[in-house]
Design a protein around this motif. Structure first.
Motif, PDB file in Angstrom:
ATOM      1  N   GLN A  66       0.425   5.049   1.506  1.00 19.33           N
ATOM      2  CA  GLN A  66       1.011   6.342   1.150  1.00 19.33           C
ATOM      3  C   GLN A  66       0.081   7.152   0.252  1.00 19.33           C
ATOM      4  O   GLN A  66       0.213   8.362   0.147  1.00 19.33           O
ATOM      5  CB  GLN A  66       2.351   6.163   0.416  1.00 19.33           C
ATOM      6  N   ILE A  67      -0.892   6.488  -0.377  1.00 21.28           N
ATOM      7  CA  ILE A  67      -1.784   7.168  -1.311  1.00 21.28           C
ATOM      8  C   ILE A  67      -2.969   7.808  -0.590  1.00 21.28           C
ATOM      9  O   ILE A  67      -3.258   8.980  -0.759  1.00 21.28           O
ATOM     10  CB  ILE A  67      -2.277   6.186  -2.399  1.00 21.28           C
ATOM     11  N   LYS A  77      -2.128  -7.078   4.139  1.00 21.06           N
ATOM     12  CA  LYS A  77      -3.382  -6.376   3.861  1.00 21.06           C
ATOM     13  C   LYS A  77      -3.104  -5.038   3.187  1.00 21.06           C
ATOM     14  O   LYS A  77      -3.816  -4.616   2.284  1.00 21.06           O
ATOM     15  CB  LYS A  77      -4.184  -6.169   5.138  1.00 21.06           C
ATOM     16  N   LEU A  78      -2.046  -4.360   3.621  1.00 20.27           N
ATOM     17  CA  LEU A  78      -1.641  -3.102   2.993  1.00 20.27           C
ATOM     18  C   LEU A  78      -1.219  -3.336   1.549  1.00 20.27           C
ATOM     19  O   LEU A  78      -1.599  -2.568   0.660  1.00 20.27           O
ATOM     20  CB  LEU A  78      -0.497  -2.454   3.772  1.00 20.27           C
ATOM     21  N   CYS A  85      -5.717   0.486  -4.678  1.00 17.88           N
ATOM     22  CA  CYS A  85      -5.674   1.940  -4.531  1.00 17.88           C
ATOM     23  C   CYS A  85      -4.970   2.575  -5.742  1.00 17.88           C
ATOM     24  O   CYS A  85      -5.398   3.607  -6.236  1.00 17.88           O
ATOM     25  CB  CYS A  85      -4.955   2.294  -3.234  1.00 17.88           C
ATOM     26  N   ARG A  86      -3.907   1.931  -6.217  1.00 16.66           N
ATOM     27  CA  ARG A  86      -3.204   2.444  -7.408  1.00 16.66           C
ATOM     28  C   ARG A  86      -4.090   2.389  -8.635  1.00 16.66           C
ATOM     29  O   ARG A  86      -4.110   3.312  -9.439  1.00 16.66           O
ATOM     30  CB  ARG A  86      -1.928   1.629  -7.646  1.00 16.66           C
TER      31      ARG A  86
END
Length: 95
Positions: A66-67, A77-78, A85-86
């Motif tokens: 979502q980012i 993996k997500l 990513c955060r």
């Protein structure tokens, strides 16, 4: 009762774990028996090849971040990507 000579001989006969012996204890890779006809990826078990062909090979990734929008074929993996990513987003927001 053992004499001192016999005790030292028994101790000497025991193999020591040296670097060479430890390297020999590693598991050997099994040969690839089943290969995917589409992409060439190899598997040891036929069931693993079937799962690959059904869920992975030629299938568009469904899970998306979502980012940043990057897509993944597996949810785990997500999840791993989201954590990094955060952290990256938080880092760049503080600068």
């Amino acid at each position: 009762m053992l004499t001192k000579d016999k005790q030292t001989k028994e101790k000497k006969s025991l193999p020591r774990l040296t670097v060479k012996n430890i390297e020999n204890l590693r598991y050997k890779r099994r040969p690839v028996i089943h290969k995917c006809t589409r992409c060439g990826k190899g598997y040891q078990l036929e069931t693993s090849l079937r799962r690959h062909q059904r869920l992975e090979c030629g299938v568009e990734p469904r899970q998306s971040c979502q980012i940043c929008g990057k897509k993944f074929t597996h949810r785990f993996k997500l999840t791993h990507h989201l954590a990094s990513c955060r952290r990256k987003r938080e880092y760049y927001e503080t600068i």
